[in-house]
Write a protein that holds these residues in place. Structure first.
Motif, mmCIF file in Angstrom:
data_model
loop_
_atom_site.group_PDB
_atom_site.id
_atom_site.type_symbol
_atom_site.label_atom_id
_atom_site.label_comp_id
_atom_site.label_asym_id
_atom_site.label_seq_id
_atom_site.Cartn_x
_atom_site.Cartn_y
_atom_site.Cartn_z
ATOM 1 N N ILE B 101 0.835 -1.203 0.000
ATOM 2 C CA ILE B 101 0.000 0.000 0.000
ATOM 3 C C ILE B 101 0.873 1.258 0.000
ATOM 4 O O ILE B 101 0.579 2.226 -0.713
ATOM 5 C CB ILE B 101 -0.985 -0.038 1.190
ATOM 6 N N ALA B 104 2.057 1.724 -3.480
ATOM 7 C CA ALA B 104 0.961 2.123 -4.361
ATOM 8 C C ALA B 104 0.660 3.605 -4.190
ATOM 9 O O ALA B 104 0.219 4.273 -5.137
ATOM 10 C CB ALA B 104 -0.276 1.288 -4.075
ATOM 11 N N ARG B 234 0.316 3.980 -13.000
ATOM 12 C CA ARG B 234 -0.253 3.668 -11.695
ATOM 13 C C ARG B 234 -0.754 2.226 -11.628
ATOM 14 O O ARG B 234 -1.392 1.752 -12.573
ATOM 15 C CB ARG B 234 -1.423 4.635 -11.497
ATOM 16 N N ALA B 238 -0.729 -4.776 -11.158
ATOM 17 C CA ALA B 238 -2.039 -5.412 -11.367
ATOM 18 C C ALA B 238 -2.171 -6.809 -10.771
ATOM 19 O O ALA B 238 -2.698 -7.713 -11.405
ATOM 20 C CB ALA B 238 -2.361 -5.458 -12.866
ATOM 21 N N GLY B 239 -1.687 -6.979 -9.564
ATOM 22 C CA GLY B 239 -1.879 -8.268 -8.898
ATOM 23 C C GLY B 239 -0.869 -9.338 -9.282
ATOM 24 O O GLY B 239 -0.974 -10.477 -8.835
ATOM 25 N N PHE B 242 0.749 -11.228 -6.510
ATOM 26 C CA PHE B 242 -0.085 -12.247 -5.871
ATOM 27 C C PHE B 242 -0.209 -13.479 -6.758
ATOM 28 O O PHE B 242 -0.236 -14.609 -6.280
ATOM 29 C CB PHE B 242 -1.458 -11.670 -5.533
ATOM 30 N N LEU B 243 -0.272 -13.242 -8.071
ATOM 31 C CA LEU B 243 -0.277 -14.381 -8.993
ATOM 32 C C LEU B 243 1.017 -15.187 -8.807
ATOM 33 O O LEU B 243 1.009 -16.417 -8.797
ATOM 34 C CB LEU B 243 -0.367 -13.895 -10.445
ATOM 35 N N MET B 292 -11.262 -10.766 -19.176
ATOM 36 C CA MET B 292 -10.189 -10.167 -18.379
ATOM 37 C C MET B 292 -10.025 -10.835 -17.016
ATOM 38 O O MET B 292 -8.978 -10.748 -16.384
ATOM 39 C CB MET B 292 -10.432 -8.668 -18.200
ATOM 40 N N MET B 293 -11.095 -11.476 -16.545
ATOM 41 C CA MET B 293 -11.010 -12.162 -15.247
ATOM 42 C C MET B 293 -10.162 -13.420 -15.330
ATOM 43 O O MET B 293 -9.758 -13.960 -14.304
ATOM 44 C CB MET B 293 -12.401 -12.663 -14.817
ATOM 45 N N TYR B 296 -7.172 -14.396 -13.098
ATOM 46 C CA TYR B 296 -7.505 -14.416 -11.677
ATOM 47 C C TYR B 296 -8.320 -15.666 -11.329
ATOM 48 O O TYR B 296 -8.121 -16.296 -10.296
ATOM 49 C CB TYR B 296 -8.257 -13.142 -11.293
#
Lengths: 518, 324, 370
Positions: B101, B104, B234, B238-239, B242-243, B292-293, B296
């Protein structure tokens, strides 16, 4: 006299607690030196200072008459010290060889170092009779074998002084015997051995000299041949020790707990119970002996509704409580009258960050006694806790203090009180006196016997043979997930039990596990 | 058939292109967790490195300076995580999330203040980026059917950092299993007190793992903004951090299986790019939002698909305290 | 993950001094960043305060943001009590918003006193259901809940944008947004209730009162029911839960569903209170603010309300600051958030240990002996 190791006036504090206060000790070269004392007497702290894990606040350590300062274990190892810790310091998925070379690999790449180490280790294994397969992962080894790996680690580092911290706690009597043979061999080779234990029999059997610790001080030094177990016990405790439990004769009655062909897995999904059958009757204490890790914990967990069975059945008070299909959870079993004092207090039986009051209803959280208008009522809970604290002599009697702030003995009194006050028909107790001071031990034993005299059935699991011999009316022994023997404590010798613990079935054992004493 | 083959080739090509940052971050997570430190700040380290690399490349005109800046930034963040987790024995997951955070927030603030481009860095031109490299032998191979096409289209033509990323997989395996450092690293993640009593510093070993993780995430982030992209945007990670973490778990903390898991996720990412607006048999055109999902959803399914027990390093997430 | 630790510090230190020190540190670091950007940190601070409390509407905005943060703070806190780190507040809030919109669309003809409870139900059910999936995967499949909840944030965002350009799109609208909600579903501004007491006009609305009711229910549930007791046991010591017959599967499901429901209710403030329709990206990172609020509020009901107010002020003041000081963007607020999480959540011993030592000297607690 040739002194290998000397401690002079060693002092160590942890916050307000003085763990060691002015400790003096001299260990002669080429001898086995015993260090005895109760839990919390300061033995481990002393050894951790000698091994460089802690730095003393005051005093000095001398090796071969020269003062040494260790800022870490590496320096102690370099000076020829080796330590086998009570809880083994092994990397489970690693092979024996990898465990031995960890920390002294010699080169940045493993290839060459490993083959060199293999040769050296082979020689060591042979010369001390410490055989163990070098390429087996440690997780597949028995406890006794793991201990050999620890000793090999120290010898591989060319240790001249070997510290063994409570080495026999997890061994069968036979394994202990073979350990002692190894110790004797090491001594004959000129090594110095420091044996830390709370078992006086071992001190008498193997040591040359002995130091007794109490309350953070060395209170006596003796030549083993000139002292006795009784004298040492008095020195350890600080007063004469009497052992007597006031058992009354209770009329034989129906079995309250019947375990039939029980199988279960452990956390790693390996078979831990392989068909266990026995029964417990009201008014008797059934002891379960065995080297820890042979299925006792899983057995207790299945009976108390904490673990699923894979086969077999458990009946409590005539009700089927566990089978491979389903089982009653701990709270439902408590409602039926089954009490459970967990073997590992702070892991299972208590939440150390919660207050004593909240802990006093753990497992009974749904009980209407603590609710008002459908909500938990803090006043009712506090009253209940205050009551327990008074009856069971829990000190300090502060119900709002987090449980972690109480001593082990007081935590255990609270844990036992919580279960006993619920008037159980059956109480399952694991390691009731582990980590508990002598005063509390007597109190706890008295309570358990009183409960039995009042007609409650008790299933007592302990790794302390002495405790089982003193309390149990009947004894079963577990090894490798099965009942490997049973009998009456008075009729069993330590040797018999040791054989059973190692899995040798005794002739007396004739499948008579239905709870009828022969 | 010809068109289908070509589609597959294109998909594989973009999978390889996308797998670079993912495998780098996953290896970073692997080194951290093998040492006993759980690191969910891969995302933040990548994002921080992406920003630093893009900013430095834009200012100096050199992608290599960008790489250096990216790595240093990521190491600094890794050391912060180490300070919290190793020295202060704080909650490792909380620390990781906090770093995500902080970055970010901080990256766009700095970007805005330095470049006045609404939280982005200037667009990098070819000379300021890691551009595609044509491998030797392409001309010869282009005449060979199938294998040649695969070599030319899939294997060749990626940027340097992608090749570095893939080369790091066997290298990591070698370090973990064949070197002293690897032995000690694996030991400290399983049983730190075994390492401690063997006279090795648990703390220093874990910090070393943090630095390795920092370098790897630094390269990962740099490749996001100076190889795959042409500047910092920014939330551009995009995750992916975590991937990568999921890929590491799916790969059971081992380098090669982790690469395979990363390829799976990269493939699903490539697929979602490829499927947008494409008419599929039976279902027709799927809404772009659903497509796009895909990465994830694949990740969640992969994590949920485990049967039986997964076994993370025994000491991972647990601060080391010498017991009394 | 350990949950809230009990300790030897007085309450005012635990819930007052330590959060204050954490916040002060976060502000000092932020001040250094502002200074390094060539701006005056003290001016920035006064602009921030001015922006948060300086005039009537600003105060209302502060309360409006605080309402968001109470909901998302509770969403993090309930899960954390069970030892779960729920970073899916964002996705749960999105789905809650969808649920709220569906509820008021379906019940469009109903009167307010039925419609608004229906909307609350819709938000809670959708948010809760969205959290239930990662919870189930954690409980039954061992899927890392941090990773799955983050993935579910991305998935929820995609679903929302699909809905707003597809089935829920307002006819003829240029941007992705839904049709307006019926008038009966609109929540009254707080100035309608408390205007007499001087509460200024602005976006703050009666969802704040709903949030406060949720805070009370949170306290009651966690501290006064056996379910809450079970949640705390699982959070502090999962093995003890097994000992006490508490099913950790049940606890994970209950706590995450309640957490999701709380996050889902955030939509009341935005959809029924301010926008009066569903817009894309309406959660704007507020789900993540909940993490900072929960840690700063030390998972205590009152603490959460105060921390939410504080972050409300920082968000509103930050917006004004970004307006007045162009080289500082609103993203600075996100950084402050991150720093607070770092200090209050992960580095709490930096202040706690020294303070404990100080207080030990004044007030020696007696340890049990014998």
């Amino acid at each position: 006299m040739n002194v290998a190791l000397e401690a002079r006036h060693l002092t160590k504090r942890f916050g307000d607690v003085v763990a060691n206060s002015g400790v003096n000790m001299r260990v002669e070269r080429g001898t086995v030196h015993g260090l005895v004392g109760e839990n919390g007497a300061g033995k481990s702290t002393l050894m951790n200072m000698v091994f460089g894990l802690y730095q003393p606040d005051d005093g000095e350590i001398l090796l071969d008459g020269k003062t040494v300062h260790f800022s870490g274990p590496q320096e102690a190892i370099d000076m020829g010290l080796g330590m086998v810790h009570q809880h083994f310091k092994l990397v489970e998925p690693f092979t024996v060889l990898e465990n031995v070379i960890l920390g002294i690999e010699d080169a940045p790449l493993l290839g060459d170092a490993v083959s060199k180490a293999r040769t050296k280790l082979e020689a060591l294994e042979k010369s001390y009779g410490l055989e163990v397969n070098m390429d087996t992962p440690v997780e597949d080894l028995s406890v006794g074998e793991r201990q050999r790996v620890e000793i090999l680690k120290a010898l591989y580092r060319e240790a001249q002084i070997l510290i063994l911290d409570e080495p026999t706690g997890v061994l069968t009597p036979q394994e202990t015997e073979s350990l002692f043979e190894i110790i004797a061999k090491l001594r004959d080779e000129g090594k110095t051995i420091l044996l830390i234990t709370h078992k006086l029999g071992e001190i008498m059997a193997i040591t040359n000299n002995v130091s007794v610790m109490r309350g953070g001080k060395v209170v006596a030094e003796r030549v083993t041949s000139e002292t006795s177990a009784d004298e040492l016990a008095e020195l350890m405790v600080g007063r004469a020790v009497t052992k007597e439990v006031g058992k009354t004769v209770v009329k034989a009655s129906e079995a309250i707990l019947v375990v039939d062909g029980l199988c279960a897995n452990d956390d790693t999904m390996h078979k831990a119970l392989k068909g266990v059958s026995f029964a417990v009757r009201s008014g008797e204490i059934l002891g379960i002996a065995g080297v820890s890790g042979n299925g006792q914990s899983e057995l207790v967990e299945v009976i108390t509704g904490m673990r699923a069975a894979t086969a077999g059945e458990v009946f409590f008070d005539g009700v089927l409580t566990a089978s491979s299909d389903d089982f009653l959870k701990a709270d439902a079993l408590r409602a039926l009258g089954l009490g459970h004092v967990a073997e590992d207090r702070l892991k299972f039986g208590m939440v150390s960050d919660m207050s004593a009051a909240e802990n006093s209803i753990l497992g009974h959280q749904k009980d209407a006694r603590y609710h008002k208008h459908g909500l938990l009522n803090p006043r009712l809970i506090t009253e209940h806790c205050d009551d327990l604290m008074q009856k069971y002599d829990v000190r300090p009697p502060l119900s709002q203090l987090p449980v972690g702030g109480f001593s082990g003995g007081n935590q255990q009194k609270l844990a036992i009180g919580r279960e006993v006050e619920n008037n159980p028909k059956l109480l399952i107790v694991g390691q009731p006196t582990r980590g508990v001071d002598i005063g509390a031990i007597a109190f706890i034993h008295d309570r358990l016997v009183a409960l039995r005299n009042a007609g409650c059935a008790i299933l007592l699991v302990s790794s302390e043979l002495e405790e089982l011999m003193a309390l149990a009316d009947r004894l079963i022994v577990m090894c490798d997930g099965v009942v490997s023997g049973e009998g009456l404590p008075a009729k069993l010798s330590e040797k018999d039990i040791g054989l059973m613990m190692a899995g040798h079935k005794t002739p007396e054992h004739s499948g008579n596990v239905g709870g009828r004493v022969s | 058939m010809e068109a289908f083959f070509f589609d597959i080739v294109l998909l594989l090509d973009s999978s390889i292109r996308l797998v670079g940052p993912l495998i780098l971050a996953a290896l970073a997570g692997l080194f951290a967790e093998r040492s006993g430190v759980v690191d969910i700040s891969l995302e933040g380290k990548m994002l921080g490195a992406a920003f630093a690399a893009a900013a430095a490349a834009a200012v100096t005109g050199s992608a290599w300076v960008g790489l250096g800046a990216g790595i240093l930034t990521s190491i600094a963040l890794a050391l912060l995580h180490g300070f919290v987790s190793i020295t202060h024995r704080g909650e490792q997951i909380v620390s990781g999330m906090a770093i995500n955070i902080v970055v970010a927030g901080l990256a766009p603030v700095l970007a805005n203040s330095w470049f006045h481009l609404n939280g982005q860095t200037p667009l990098l031109d070819e000379s300021q980026r890691f551009t595609s490299i044509t491998l030797p032998g392409v001309e010869v191979m282009s005449n060979v059917p199938v294998v040649g096409t695969l070599y030319v289209e899939v294997i060749s033509g990626h940027n340097l950092l992608t090749y570095v990323a893939i080369a790091l997989v066997p290298l990591s395996a070698w370090v973990l299993y064949k070197t002293r450092f690897g032995l000690r690293l694996r030991a400290v993640g399983e049983n730190p007190s075994a390492v401690d009593t063997a006279g090795i510093s648990v703390i220093w070993l874990r910090y070393q793992a943090m630095i390795v993780a920092g370098v790897l995430c630094g390269v990962a982030g740099t490749s996001l903004s100076t190889a795959l992209g042409a500047g910092f945007i920014r939330d551009m990670s995009a995750g992916k951090g975590f991937l990568a973490l999921a890929a590491m778990i799916f790969g059971r903390w081992m380098p090669v299986p982790t690469l395979l898991a990363c390829l799976l996720f990269a493939f699903s990412d490539a697929l979602q790019g490829r499927l947008q607006g494409v008419e599929l048999p039976v279902v027709g055109v799927i809404s772009v939002q659903f497509i796009m999902m895909l990465p994830y959803v694949v990740t969640v399914i992969a994590l949920a698909g485990f049967v039986g027990h997964i076994r993370p390093p025994a000491a991972s997430g647990k601060p080391f305290v010498r017991s009394r | 993950m350990s949950s809230v630790a009990t300790d030897n510090l007085p309450k005012w230190v635990n819930f007052g001094l330590i959060p204050f020190l954490n916040l002060a540190t976060a502000f000092i670091v932020s001040g250094l960043v502002i200074w390094s950007l060539g701006e005056d940190p003290f001016l920035a601070m006064s602009l921030l305060l001015e922006g948060a409390f300086g005039y009537g509407e600003a105060v209302s905005y502060t309360f409006y943001y605080a309402t968001h943060f109470i909901f998302t703070g509770l969403a993090v806190s309930i899960a954390f009590r069970a030892g779960l780190f729920n970073i899916g507040g964002e996705g749960q809030a999105i789905m809650g918003g969808v649920g709220i919109l569906l509820a008021v669309t379906i019940g469009a003809d109903l009167p307010s006193f039925v419609l608004i409870p229906l909307a609350i139900l819709g938000g809670a059910v959708f948010g809760g259901a969205w959290a239930a999936i990662p919870a189930y995967l954690q409980a039954k499949r061992g899927s890392h809940i941090v990773i799955t909840t983050i993935m579910f944030n991305f998935i929820a965002a995609s679903i929302l944008s699909y809905l707003l350009v597809g089935p829920l799109k307002r006819e003829g609208a240029q941007s992705p947004e839904s049709a307006d909600i019926p008038d009966a579903a609109k929540l009254d501004p707080l100035s309608d209730f408390f205007g007499g007491l001087g509460f200024p006009e602005g976006p703050a609305n009666s969802s704040l009162l709903i949030a406060l009711v949720c805070v009370f229910l949170y306290w009651l549930f966690i501290n006064r029911t056996h379910y809450g007791f079970g949640i705390r046991i699982v959070g502090l010591n999962p093995s003890a839960a097994r000992f006490a017959g508490i099913s950790s599967t049940k606890v994970i499901m209950i706590s995450m569903i309640l957490a999701g429901a709380m996050a889902g209710l955030m939509g009341l403030n935005e959809v029924l209170g301010v926008q009066h329709r569903l817009i894309t990206n309406f959660t704007a990172g507020f789900g993540f603010v909940g993490i900072a609020v929960a840690f700063m509020g030390r998972n205590h009901p009152v603490g959460i309300v105060l921390a939410a107010l504080l972050f409300g002020a920082i968000y509103q003041g930050g917006a004004e600051l970004a307006f007045e000081m162009p080289s500082v963007t609103r993203d600075l607020v996100i950084m402050i958030q991150g720093l607070v999480i770092l200090l209050a959540g992960a580095l709490e011993h930096i202040y706690r240990s020294p303070l404990e030592k100080i207080f030990e000297k004044f007030n020696k607690p007696s340890k049990g002996e014998g």
